[in-house]
Design a protein around this motif. Structure first.
Motif, PDB file in Angstrom:
ATOM      1  N   SER A   1       0.825  -1.210   0.000  1.00 48.92           N
ATOM      2  CA  SER A   1       0.000   0.000   0.000  1.00 48.92           C
ATOM      3  C   SER A   1       0.858   1.258   0.000  1.00 48.92           C
ATOM      4  N   TRP A   2       1.963   1.240   0.737  1.00 53.05           N
ATOM      5  CA  TRP A   2       2.808   2.437   0.808  1.00 53.05           C
ATOM      6  C   TRP A   2       3.466   2.721  -0.538  1.00 53.05           C
ATOM      7  N   ARG A   3       3.793   1.688  -1.306  1.00 55.67           N
ATOM      8  CA  ARG A   3       4.368   1.894  -2.643  1.00 55.67           C
ATOM      9  C   ARG A   3       3.436   2.749  -3.498  1.00 55.67           C
ATOM     10  N   ARG A   4       2.153   2.583  -3.317  1.00 56.09           N
ATOM     11  CA  ARG A   4       1.172   3.321  -4.120  1.00 56.09           C
ATOM     12  C   ARG A   4       0.959   4.736  -3.611  1.00 56.09           C
ATOM     13  N   VAL A   5       1.326   5.006  -2.369  1.00 59.79           N
ATOM     14  CA  VAL A   5       1.072   6.306  -1.750  1.00 59.79           C
ATOM     15  C   VAL A   5       2.322   7.189  -1.745  1.00 59.79           C
ATOM     16  N   ARG A   6       3.470   6.596  -1.573  1.00 56.47           N
ATOM     17  CA  ARG A   6       4.687   7.369  -1.307  1.00 56.47           C
ATOM     18  C   ARG A   6       5.134   8.248  -2.463  1.00 56.47           C
ATOM     19  N   GLY A   7       4.654   8.006  -3.664  1.00 57.51           N
ATOM     20  CA  GLY A   7       5.063   8.809  -4.813  1.00 57.51           C
ATOM     21  C   GLY A   7       4.537  10.232  -4.795  1.00 57.51           C
ATOM     22  N   SER A   8       3.513  10.502  -4.024  1.00 51.88           N
ATOM     23  CA  SER A   8       2.930  11.849  -3.937  1.00 51.88           C
ATOM     24  C   SER A   8       2.758  12.241  -2.472  1.00 51.88           C
ATOM     25  N   PRO A   9       3.860  12.386  -1.738  1.00 51.17           N
ATOM     26  CA  PRO A   9       3.745  12.605  -0.291  1.00 51.17           C
ATOM     27  C   PRO A   9       3.006  13.886   0.077  1.00 51.17           C
ATOM     28  N   GLU A  10       3.253  14.946  -0.649  1.00 49.61           N
ATOM     29  CA  GLU A  10       2.593  16.206  -0.305  1.00 49.61           C
ATOM     30  C   GLU A  10       1.089  16.105  -0.545  1.00 49.61           C
ATOM     31  N   GLN A  11       0.718  15.563  -1.683  1.00 50.61           N
ATOM     32  CA  GLN A  11      -0.706  15.423  -2.028  1.00 50.61           C
ATOM     33  C   GLN A  11      -1.423  14.556  -0.998  1.00 50.61           C
ATOM     34  N   HIS A  12      -0.836  13.424  -0.651  1.00 43.69           N
ATOM     35  CA  HIS A  12      -1.486  12.530   0.301  1.00 43.69           C
ATOM     36  C   HIS A  12      -1.420  13.088   1.723  1.00 43.69           C
ATOM     37  N   GLY A  13      -0.337  13.779   2.044  1.00 44.77           N
ATOM     38  CA  GLY A  13      -0.237  14.428   3.347  1.00 44.77           C
ATOM     39  C   GLY A  13      -1.293  15.512   3.525  1.00 44.77           C
ATOM     40  N   LEU A  14      -1.625  16.202   2.439  1.00 37.38           N
ATOM     41  CA  LEU A  14      -2.695  17.208   2.508  1.00 37.38           C
ATOM     42  C   LEU A  14      -4.035  16.556   2.828  1.00 37.38           C
ATOM     43  N   VAL A  15      -4.274  15.377   2.272  1.00 42.51           N
ATOM     44  CA  VAL A  15      -5.502  14.646   2.583  1.00 42.51           C
ATOM     45  C   VAL A  15      -5.516  14.296   4.074  1.00 42.51           C
ATOM     46  N   LEU A  16      -4.391  13.805   4.573  1.00 41.45           N
ATOM     47  CA  LEU A  16      -4.283  13.430   5.981  1.00 41.45           C
ATOM     48  C   LEU A  16      -4.554  14.631   6.890  1.00 41.45           C
ATOM     49  N   PHE A  17      -3.886  15.752   6.635  1.00 38.69           N
ATOM     50  CA  PHE A  17      -4.032  16.900   7.525  1.00 38.69           C
ATOM     51  C   PHE A  17      -5.363  17.627   7.335  1.00 38.69           C
ATOM     52  N   SER A  18      -5.926  17.591   6.149  1.00 40.23           N
ATOM     53  CA  SER A  18      -7.273  18.163   5.963  1.00 40.23           C
ATOM     54  C   SER A  18      -8.261  17.404   6.834  1.00 40.23           C
ATOM     55  N   ARG A  19      -8.126  16.093   6.821  1.00 35.19           N
ATOM     56  CA  ARG A  19      -8.998  15.253   7.653  1.00 35.19           C
ATOM     57  C   ARG A  19      -8.753  15.518   9.136  1.00 35.19           C
ATOM     58  N   LEU A  20      -7.494  15.674   9.512  1.00 40.68           N
ATOM     59  CA  LEU A  20      -7.158  15.958  10.904  1.00 40.68           C
ATOM     60  C   LEU A  20      -7.851  17.232  11.383  1.00 40.68           C
ATOM     61  N   PHE A  21      -7.790  18.273  10.579  1.00 41.38           N
ATOM     62  CA  PHE A  21      -8.429  19.537  10.973  1.00 41.38           C
ATOM     63  C   PHE A  21      -9.954  19.441  10.942  1.00 41.38           C
TER      64      PHE A  21
END
Length: 161
Positions: free
Chosen positions: A18-38
């Motif tokens: 799963s991480w292989r599919r996510v790690r290529g766009s760390p900023e994009q996916h990190g924005l999803v994570l932190f948007s959800r956090l807020f």
């Protein structure tokens, strides 16, 4: 890390896949994570200040270059954990110190459960139907081990104090 948090070979494989599919766009996916956090806990927004600047809303924070740098660092920590699945204990000192840093800026240990929910949300959004219940369980176990090590940073007083 505690032996109770050991991941099975199958769980490690699910995390890596799963991480292989996510790690290529760390900023994009990190924005999803932190948007959800807020979304889940808007009270965490004031913890993110750069040059004494208080953000008026999550979108202002999420677009700040300094915050994007923070997102990249968070994704690198996740990447390090995934890279060391066979030997998470080698990250113990680093994660303990990371816990101390978070405590110093006012993060409460309890907030990490919300971060965990946000991480699982991000993975589910990014992976879609490929994010299986077994994958969720494996990631929950990995995240729990990381938080357990960071929590020790709260419990460890600096020498000389």
């Amino acid at each position: 890390m505690a032996s109770g948090t050991a991941l099975s070979g199958g769980q490690r494989a699910l995390i890596r896949e799963s991480w292989r599919r996510v790690r290529g766009s760390p900023e994009q996916h990190g924005l999803v994570l932190f948007s959800r956090l807020f979304d889940l806990d808007p009270d965490l927004l004031p913890l993110f200040q750069y040059n004494c600047k208080q953000f008026a809303n999550p979108q202002e924070c999420l677009s700040a270059p300094e915050f994007l740098d923070h997102i990249r660092k968070v994704m690198l920590v996740i990447d390090a954990a995934v890279s060391h699945l066979e030997n998470l204990s080698c990250l113990e000192e680093y994660l303990c110190n990371l816990g101390k840093k978070h405590q110093a800026v006012g993060v409460k240990v309890e907030s990490f459960s919300t971060v965990g929910e946000s991480l699982l949300y991000m993975l589910e959004k990014c992976l879609g139907t490929a994010f299986s219940p077994d994958m969720r369980e494996a990631w929950s176990k990995l995240y729990g081990a990381v938080v357990e090590a960071m929590r020790r940073g709260w419990e460890t007083l600096p020498e000389g104090d």
